[in-house]
Each structure stands twice: as structure tokens, then as C-alpha cells.
Design a protein around this motif. Structure first.
Motif, PDB file in Angstrom:
ATOM      1  N   ARG A 100      46.011  35.049  42.855  1.00 46.24           N
ATOM      2  CA  ARG A 100      44.718  35.668  42.573  1.00 46.24           C
ATOM      3  C   ARG A 100      44.499  35.573  41.071  1.00 46.24           C
ATOM      4  O   ARG A 100      45.270  36.110  40.277  1.00 46.24           O
ATOM      5  CB  ARG A 100      44.695  37.125  43.028  1.00 46.24           C
ATOM      6  CG  ARG A 100      44.912  37.280  44.528  1.00 46.24           C
ATOM      7  CD  ARG A 100      44.690  38.726  44.958  1.00 46.24           C
ATOM      8  NE  ARG A 100      45.134  38.952  46.323  1.00 46.24           N
ATOM      9  CZ  ARG A 100      44.409  38.668  47.391  1.00 46.24           C
ATOM     10  NH1 ARG A 100      43.213  38.151  47.238  1.00 46.24           N
ATOM     11  NH2 ARG A 100      44.867  38.897  48.606  1.00 46.24           N
ATOM     12  N   TYR A 101      43.434  34.904  40.737  1.00 52.22           N
ATOM     13  CA  TYR A 101      43.145  34.602  39.340  1.00 52.22           C
ATOM     14  C   TYR A 101      41.825  35.249  38.970  1.00 52.22           C
ATOM     15  O   TYR A 101      40.776  34.881  39.496  1.00 52.22           O
ATOM     16  CB  TYR A 101      43.091  33.081  39.160  1.00 52.22           C
ATOM     17  CG  TYR A 101      42.652  32.596  37.796  1.00 52.22           C
ATOM     18  CD1 TYR A 101      43.179  33.141  36.626  1.00 52.22           C
ATOM     19  CD2 TYR A 101      41.719  31.573  37.679  1.00 52.22           C
ATOM     20  CE1 TYR A 101      42.784  32.683  35.382  1.00 52.22           C
ATOM     21  CE2 TYR A 101      41.313  31.106  36.437  1.00 52.22           C
ATOM     22  CZ  TYR A 101      41.848  31.664  35.289  1.00 52.22           C
ATOM     23  OH  TYR A 101      41.453  31.215  34.065  1.00 52.22           O
ATOM     24  N   GLU A 102      41.862  36.277  38.105  1.00 50.00           N
ATOM     25  CA  GLU A 102      40.648  36.982  37.696  1.00 50.00           C
ATOM     26  C   GLU A 102      39.924  36.161  36.635  1.00 50.00           C
ATOM     27  O   GLU A 102      40.306  36.146  35.467  1.00 50.00           O
ATOM     28  CB  GLU A 102      40.994  38.365  37.144  1.00 50.00           C
ATOM     29  CG  GLU A 102      41.748  39.241  38.131  1.00 50.00           C
ATOM     30  CD  GLU A 102      40.948  39.561  39.373  1.00 50.00           C
ATOM     31  OE1 GLU A 102      39.711  39.553  39.285  1.00 50.00           O
ATOM     32  OE2 GLU A 102      41.550  39.799  40.429  1.00 50.00           O
ATOM     33  N   GLU A 103      38.891  35.460  37.057  1.00 47.47           N
ATOM     34  CA  GLU A 103      38.175  34.581  36.146  1.00 47.47           C
ATOM     35  C   GLU A 103      36.715  34.539  36.528  1.00 47.47           C
ATOM     36  O   GLU A 103      36.349  34.663  37.689  1.00 47.47           O
ATOM     37  CB  GLU A 103      38.774  33.175  36.213  1.00 47.47           C
ATOM     38  CG  GLU A 103      38.099  32.127  35.337  1.00 47.47           C
ATOM     39  CD  GLU A 103      38.053  32.525  33.880  1.00 47.47           C
ATOM     40  OE1 GLU A 103      37.052  33.151  33.487  1.00 47.47           O
ATOM     41  OE2 GLU A 103      38.999  32.216  33.149  1.00 47.47           O
ATOM     42  N   LYS A 147      33.080  32.971  37.284  1.00 46.20           N
ATOM     43  CA  LYS A 147      32.764  31.827  38.132  1.00 46.20           C
ATOM     44  C   LYS A 147      32.700  30.523  37.357  1.00 46.20           C
ATOM     45  O   LYS A 147      33.185  29.488  37.792  1.00 46.20           O
ATOM     46  CB  LYS A 147      31.434  32.084  38.854  1.00 46.20           C
ATOM     47  CG  LYS A 147      31.089  31.052  39.899  1.00 46.20           C
ATOM     48  CD  LYS A 147      29.840  31.475  40.659  1.00 46.20           C
ATOM     49  CE  LYS A 147      29.504  30.473  41.749  1.00 46.20           C
ATOM     50  NZ  LYS A 147      28.307  30.887  42.499  1.00 46.20           N
ATOM     51  N   ARG A 159      36.062  28.562  36.744  1.00 43.03           N
ATOM     52  CA  ARG A 159      36.942  28.156  37.833  1.00 43.03           C
ATOM     53  C   ARG A 159      37.171  26.651  37.870  1.00 43.03           C
ATOM     54  O   ARG A 159      38.285  26.176  38.087  1.00 43.03           O
ATOM     55  CB  ARG A 159      36.373  28.657  39.164  1.00 43.03           C
ATOM     56  CG  ARG A 159      36.386  30.176  39.232  1.00 43.03           C
ATOM     57  CD  ARG A 159      35.653  30.715  40.435  1.00 43.03           C
ATOM     58  NE  ARG A 159      35.637  32.174  40.402  1.00 43.03           N
ATOM     59  CZ  ARG A 159      34.988  32.923  41.270  1.00 43.03           C
ATOM     60  NH1 ARG A 159      34.284  32.356  42.233  1.00 43.03           N
ATOM     61  NH2 ARG A 159      35.028  34.236  41.178  1.00 43.03           N
ATOM     62  N   ALA A 199      41.063  26.403  47.187  1.00 45.13           N
ATOM     63  CA  ALA A 199      40.548  27.331  46.176  1.00 45.13           C
ATOM     64  C   ALA A 199      39.295  28.002  46.724  1.00 45.13           C
ATOM     65  O   ALA A 199      38.408  27.323  47.236  1.00 45.13           O
ATOM     66  CB  ALA A 199      40.243  26.594  44.881  1.00 45.13           C
ATOM     67  N   TYR A 200      39.238  29.320  46.620  1.00 46.47           N
ATOM     68  CA  TYR A 200      38.064  30.029  47.132  1.00 46.47           C
ATOM     69  C   TYR A 200      37.987  31.421  46.512  1.00 46.47           C
ATOM     70  O   TYR A 200      38.969  31.949  45.986  1.00 46.47           O
ATOM     71  CB  TYR A 200      38.111  30.146  48.662  1.00 46.47           C
ATOM     72  CG  TYR A 200      39.366  30.803  49.205  1.00 46.47           C
ATOM     73  CD1 TYR A 200      39.445  32.178  49.374  1.00 46.47           C
ATOM     74  CD2 TYR A 200      40.475  30.026  49.560  1.00 46.47           C
ATOM     75  CE1 TYR A 200      40.586  32.774  49.868  1.00 46.47           C
ATOM     76  CE2 TYR A 200      41.621  30.612  50.057  1.00 46.47           C
ATOM     77  CZ  TYR A 200      41.675  31.991  50.207  1.00 46.47           C
ATOM     78  OH  TYR A 200      42.813  32.581  50.689  1.00 46.47           O
ATOM     79  N   SER A 201      36.798  31.998  46.570  1.00 48.00           N
ATOM     80  CA  SER A 201      36.593  33.362  46.095  1.00 48.00           C
ATOM     81  C   SER A 201      37.045  34.338  47.168  1.00 48.00           C
ATOM     82  O   SER A 201      36.916  34.071  48.367  1.00 48.00           O
ATOM     83  CB  SER A 201      35.114  33.609  45.776  1.00 48.00           C
ATOM     84  OG  SER A 201      34.691  32.785  44.723  1.00 48.00           O
ATOM     85  N   HIS A 202      37.579  35.464  46.745  1.00 48.39           N
ATOM     86  CA  HIS A 202      38.054  36.472  47.692  1.00 48.39           C
ATOM     87  C   HIS A 202      37.509  37.841  47.284  1.00 48.39           C
ATOM     88  O   HIS A 202      37.512  38.189  46.101  1.00 48.39           O
ATOM     89  CB  HIS A 202      39.575  36.536  47.714  1.00 48.39           C
ATOM     90  CG  HIS A 202      40.113  37.637  48.586  1.00 48.39           C
ATOM     91  ND1 HIS A 202      40.121  37.561  49.951  1.00 48.39           N
ATOM     92  CD2 HIS A 202      40.646  38.846  48.260  1.00 48.39           C
ATOM     93  CE1 HIS A 202      40.638  38.671  50.445  1.00 48.39           C
ATOM     94  NE2 HIS A 202      40.958  39.469  49.451  1.00 48.39           N
ATOM     95  N   PHE A 211      39.632  34.895  42.187  1.00 48.55           N
ATOM     96  CA  PHE A 211      39.643  33.502  42.632  1.00 48.55           C
ATOM     97  C   PHE A 211      41.021  33.210  43.197  1.00 48.55           C
ATOM     98  O   PHE A 211      42.039  33.451  42.532  1.00 48.55           O
ATOM     99  CB  PHE A 211      39.334  32.602  41.436  1.00 48.55           C
ATOM    100  CG  PHE A 211      38.992  31.200  41.790  1.00 48.55           C
ATOM    101  CD1 PHE A 211      38.135  30.915  42.835  1.00 48.55           C
ATOM    102  CD2 PHE A 211      39.525  30.143  41.070  1.00 48.55           C
ATOM    103  CE1 PHE A 211      37.803  29.610  43.138  1.00 48.55           C
ATOM    104  CE2 PHE A 211      39.202  28.846  41.373  1.00 48.55           C
ATOM    105  CZ  PHE A 211      38.334  28.573  42.412  1.00 48.55           C
TER     106      PHE A 211
END
Length: 306
Positions: free
Chosen positions: A260-263, A265, A268, A285-288, A229
Motif C-alpha cells: 500500500r503506497y500512499e501517493e 494520483k 502513480r 496496480a490499482y487504487s484501494h 495505491f
């Protein structure tokens, strides 16, 4: 028990003082659709030439379908179909006549296989047309048809989508998927079209400067390409105090921070709310998800640092 169509053990290839392939070892298992990924000069074409018998290794051993002797491997290569990165057809002959000529050259029967092969690659209605009038996509599919003569169990394809437009690439992808999933053919494919390989392959071989640097399955690659994220925030330290240290970051030209935040869904929204409560401005904020190009570039970068 699955067969092993190809196994390389410590294979090296030298041209004078230049070592094009350096002690490469891997097995290609029955039913795999394996992408061979590497930059120009990485050794992909040399590996293909070694597997197909167009070149001999300087050291190491190759086995095919469990056989290691020269005579046995030569016989096993009859179970292999090879598609070069160059067009292999005769432009002044029809598509069907091209296949007839190849069958005569290789001692294969022509009465049943040709129409079926043309149909498999989507050229069933174009068999009577001269190749010089074909589009590039049709020519590449004819090259694939030539490789399919004799119903090989193993296909070695060098840049099968080279020079194709987007629709042509999609057509080749559908054909290869059908050959692999429905006909059970084992396929090793080398391509610079990494985006396409990411959609197609079940397994990946990454090589650089003649060395095999990583082997991965499609699920393993998918896990590695999860970018997490991404948050554009204005306060790095405060963000870390809220989210913890398990984040990576880079600074943007406007002074904000990309994190980059490993979380998962579902967490978030909670993270964004917590940052807002802490006084951190979240601009975006968006998914990558990393592309295969990004993953390979990072992989090569890490290797060069070692």
C-alpha cells in the motif's frame, strides 16, 4: 447556535454483574445523521433504550434539548420519534388506520398529519390497504411513518433496513436523506448494514463491548478509509528503496508482495515507471479504498490489542 438534542455523560448500565454500557459520553448535535456502529452485544440497543426512556441508567446523566430533570426530559421525549427493530404495525388494519390508532393513543391530531406522513415514506397510494398484504419494505416504511407522527425533531431508528431487499434499502436511504437534509431532522440510526451507513451518515459512533471507542465525522472516516495505491510486486526491498519506507505490505500466496503506497494520483505513473527502471516487476496496480466493514474490523482489532 445549534441545539443539542441528546447528550450522555459517563452513562453506564448494569444488569446484575454484567455491565452492558460502560461510562459512555457523547453529544448528538442538531442536524446530524449519526450512525451507531457495533457488533452484536456491543451495547447499541441498550444505548437506544436509555435515550428513549425505555430503560434507566445505572449511573451517569442524560440531557435532552438542554434539559436534565426527569420531568423535563419526559416532556422533551415528545420531540422524539422512535422506530424499533421490530414491526410496530397491526397487520389487520390499513396503513392509515394504523396511524390513526397511534395518534389516538398518543393524543395527536389526525386531521392533517397522517396523509402527509404516508406521502413522506412513499405510501401515499397504499394508505387504504391492509398491512398484512404489505411487503417487508412497505412495513418498515410504515414503521418509520409511525415514528414520524407528531413531527419529531429527533429520530432514533433501530435497524431501519432490517430484512429489506436492495431496492427497499435504497428507498429507506432516500427517505432518511430527505428527512435529514430537507426537513432538518436529527437522526441516530443503529444498523448492521455498514455499507449503507457509509453512504448515509454524517457522523459515526463506534462502540464495542459497551464502550465508545471512536467518534468520527464523515470526512474523517473518508480520510481513514483511503487505502492508497496497491502494487503487486516481486521484490519488497527493492520496492522500498525506490518508494521509501512509508509503505505497508503483506505477502501473497504466490510469493509476491502486496504494498500500500500512499501517493497522489498524478504520482502513480511515475512510481510504476521508477520501479520498472529498477527492475521490479509490477504484476498489478490499482487504487484501494477500505470499506466501513474493513475499517471497523481494524479498529476493533487494535482495541483488542490494548
Amino acid at each position: 447556535m445549534r441545539e443539542v438534542p441528546v447528550e450522555l455523560r459517563a452513562i453506564s448500565k448494569r444488569y446484575g454483574g454484567f455491565e452492558a454500557v460502560k461510562s459512555v459520553s457523547f453529544s448528538l448535535m442538531e442536524g446530524e445523521l449519526c450512525a451507531l456502529i457495533g457488533e452484536n452485544g456491543a451495547g447499541k440497543s441498550t444505548l437506544i433504550r436509555l435515550i428513549t426512556g425505555l430503560s434507566e441508567p445505572s449511573s451517569g446523566t442524560i440531557s435532552m434539548f438542554g434539559q436534565t430533570g426527569r420531568r423535563e426530559i419526559r416532556s422533551c421525549r415528545e420531540r422524539l420519534g422512535y422506530m424499533s427493530d421490530l414491526n410496530a404495525s397491526y397487520p389487520n388494519l390499513t396503513a392509515r388506520d394504523n396511524l390513526v390508532v397511534r395518534c389516538i393513543e398518543w393524543g395527536l391530531p389526525t386531521n392533517r398529519s397522517i396523509d402527509g406522513v404516508l406521502s413522506t415514506v412513499g405510501l401515499g397510494e397504499a394508505g387504504g390497504k391492509k398491512v398484512k398484504n404489505f411487503s417487508m419494505g412497505m412495513r418498515r416504511r410504515l414503521d418509520l411513518a409511525i415514528a414520524l407522527l407528531g413531527d419529531p425533531e429527533l429520530l432514533i431508528l433501530d435497524e431501519p433496513t432490517n430484512g429489506l431487499d436492495p431496492m427497499g434499502i435504497v428507498e429507506v436511504r432516500k427517505i432518511l436523506t430527505h428527512l435529514n437534509k430537507d426537513q432538518g431532522k436529527t437522526i441516530l440510526v443503529s444498523s448492521h448494514n455498514l455499507e449503507e451507513m457509509h453512504k448515509l451518515a454524517t457522523d459515526y459512533l463506534f462502540i464495542s463491548h459497551g464502550r465508545l471507542i471512536r467518534r468520527m465525522t464523515a470526512p474523517q472516516l473518508e480520510k481513514s478509509c483511503r487505502g492508497g495505491f496497491v502494487l503487486h510486486v516481486d521484490d519488497l526491498e527493492r520496492t522500498r528503496s525506490v518508494l521509501g519506507d512509508e509503505t505497508s505490505h503483506s505477502f501473497l500466496p504466490d510469493g509476491s508482495v502486496l504494498m500500500r503506497y500512499e501517493e497522489k494520483k498524478e504520482g502513480r505513473g511515475i512510481a510504476i515507471e521508477a520501479l520498472s527502471t529498477a527492475g521490479v516487476r509490477v504484476a498489478e496496480a490499482y487504487s484501494h479504498r477500505k470499506s466501513l466493514e474493513e475499517f471497523y474490523s481494524e479498529l476493533i482489532g487494535r482495541e483488542s490489542e490494548l
